[in-house]
Scaffold this motif. Structure first.
Motif, short mmCIF file in Angstrom:
data_model
loop_
_atom_site.label_atom_id
_atom_site.label_comp_id
_atom_site.label_asym_id
_atom_site.label_seq_id
_atom_site.Cartn_x
_atom_site.Cartn_y
_atom_site.Cartn_z
N LEU A 15 0.48 -1.47 0.40
CA LEU A 15 -0.18 0.25 -0.25
C LEU A 15 1.11 0.89 0.02
O LEU A 15 0.72 2.26 -0.94
CB LEU A 15 -0.89 -0.52 1.10
N ALA A 16 2.16 1.23 0.33
CA ALA A 16 2.51 2.52 0.90
C ALA A 16 2.86 2.69 -0.50
O ALA A 16 3.98 4.24 -0.79
CB ALA A 16 4.01 2.35 1.66
N HIS A 17 3.84 1.40 -1.39
CA HIS A 17 4.15 1.63 -2.73
C HIS A 17 3.35 2.01 -3.47
O HIS A 17 3.84 3.02 -4.20
CB HIS A 17 4.86 0.04 -3.17
N ILE A 19 1.08 3.97 -3.03
CA ILE A 19 0.77 5.93 -1.99
C ILE A 19 1.92 6.45 -3.47
O ILE A 19 1.60 7.98 -3.94
CB ILE A 19 0.72 6.38 -1.14
N ASP A 20 3.03 6.06 -3.15
CA ASP A 20 4.30 6.31 -3.68
C ASP A 20 4.29 6.80 -5.15
O ASP A 20 4.59 8.02 -5.86
CB ASP A 20 5.38 5.90 -3.00
N GLN A 21 3.68 5.65 -6.09
CA GLN A 21 3.79 5.33 -7.44
C GLN A 21 2.78 6.59 -7.27
O GLN A 21 2.51 7.71 -8.91
CB GLN A 21 3.45 4.22 -7.33
N LEU A 23 1.98 9.52 -6.18
CA LEU A 23 2.68 11.02 -6.06
C LEU A 23 2.92 11.21 -6.71
O LEU A 23 4.01 11.97 -7.51
CB LEU A 23 3.31 10.60 -4.25
N TYR A 94 13.17 8.03 -3.39
CA TYR A 94 13.17 6.50 -3.02
C TYR A 94 14.20 6.93 -2.06
O TYR A 94 14.41 7.26 -0.29
CB TYR A 94 12.80 6.03 -3.94
N THR A 105 9.85 7.04 2.69
CA THR A 105 9.03 8.00 1.85
C THR A 105 7.56 8.86 2.08
O THR A 105 6.57 7.65 3.40
CB THR A 105 9.21 6.64 0.79
N GLY A 107 4.48 7.47 1.21
CA GLY A 107 3.61 6.65 1.18
C GLY A 107 3.51 5.70 2.33
O GLY A 107 3.66 5.30 3.84
N LYS A 108 5.66 5.33 2.95
CA LYS A 108 5.52 4.74 4.32
C LYS A 108 5.14 5.90 5.62
O LYS A 108 4.70 5.22 6.69
CB LYS A 108 7.35 4.68 3.86
N ILE A 110 2.66 7.95 5.73
CA ILE A 110 1.15 7.50 5.70
C ILE A 110 1.31 6.21 6.90
O ILE A 110 0.00 6.38 7.56
CB ILE A 110 0.46 7.60 4.25
#
Length: 186
Positions: A15-17, A19-21, A23, A94, A105, A107-108, A110
């Protein structure tokens, strides 16, 4: 003191990945859309007859007039430049975030995850860079390198193993007295 590291699981990391993608995708859209529009306008304005500018894509026989040798070279050149810039931005995103004092990041952050060394400490930029480029290997083998998180003792992906990193829950030390590392803020 009996401390154990609290490793981040597969789904939280996934899920963090995502979110980062998202963004990075938004940033890419903002940065690259003007270049793509300019390139498209340049190619369409380079056609021999102006009547094809807006109708060429709907008339297959006339498409060959748009895709001249110079236009194809321009498209390839712009694609290579944008691909390189995309890789550069993604790597810096990253590596800089994960080697920062936040160790994560957006995402992480959050999801309250941290990238750390085996002691739970911050990783240097070089190690974060190795971790980023190790993700290419994790993905090339049918994403098995990512799936390894679900099956390894320390919940490491292949790129974590390559770089000597782990991903932890923010409250990453668990012991009998407290669930947060006391010297975390230092």
């Amino acid at each position: 003191m009996n401390e154990e590291l609290k490793y981040a699981g597969f789904w939280k990391r996934f899920l963090a990945h995502i979110i980062d993608q998202i963004l990075l995708g938004i940033a890419g859209l903002v940065l690259f859309l003007p270049v793509l529009l300019f390139t498209g306008i340049f190619i369409l304005s380079d056609t021999e007859s102006s009547e094809y500018r807006f109708s060429a894509l709907s008339v297959p026989g006339e498409i060959t007039e748009i895709f001249t040798e110079s236009n194809v070279i321009a498209i390839i050149f712009v694609s290579l430049i944008l691909g390189f810039l995309s890789l550069l931005i993604s790597w810096l995103y990253y590596a800089l975030f994960e080697s920062s004092s936040r160790q994560a990041t957006p995402g992480k952050m959050i999801l309250n995850l941290k990238v750390a060394d085996f002691n739970g400490d911050k990783v240097p930029f070089g190690k974060a860079t190795g971790r980023y480029f190790g993700k290419i290997i994790s993905g090339l083998i049918f994403n098995i390198g990512y799936i390894m998180v679900a099956f390894t003792e320390k919940k490491q992906a292949l790129h974590d193993m390559i770089a000597g990193c782990i991903v932890l829950e923010e409250n990453y030390f668990v012991n009998d007295k407290t669930s947060q590392r006391e010297d975390y803020e230092t």
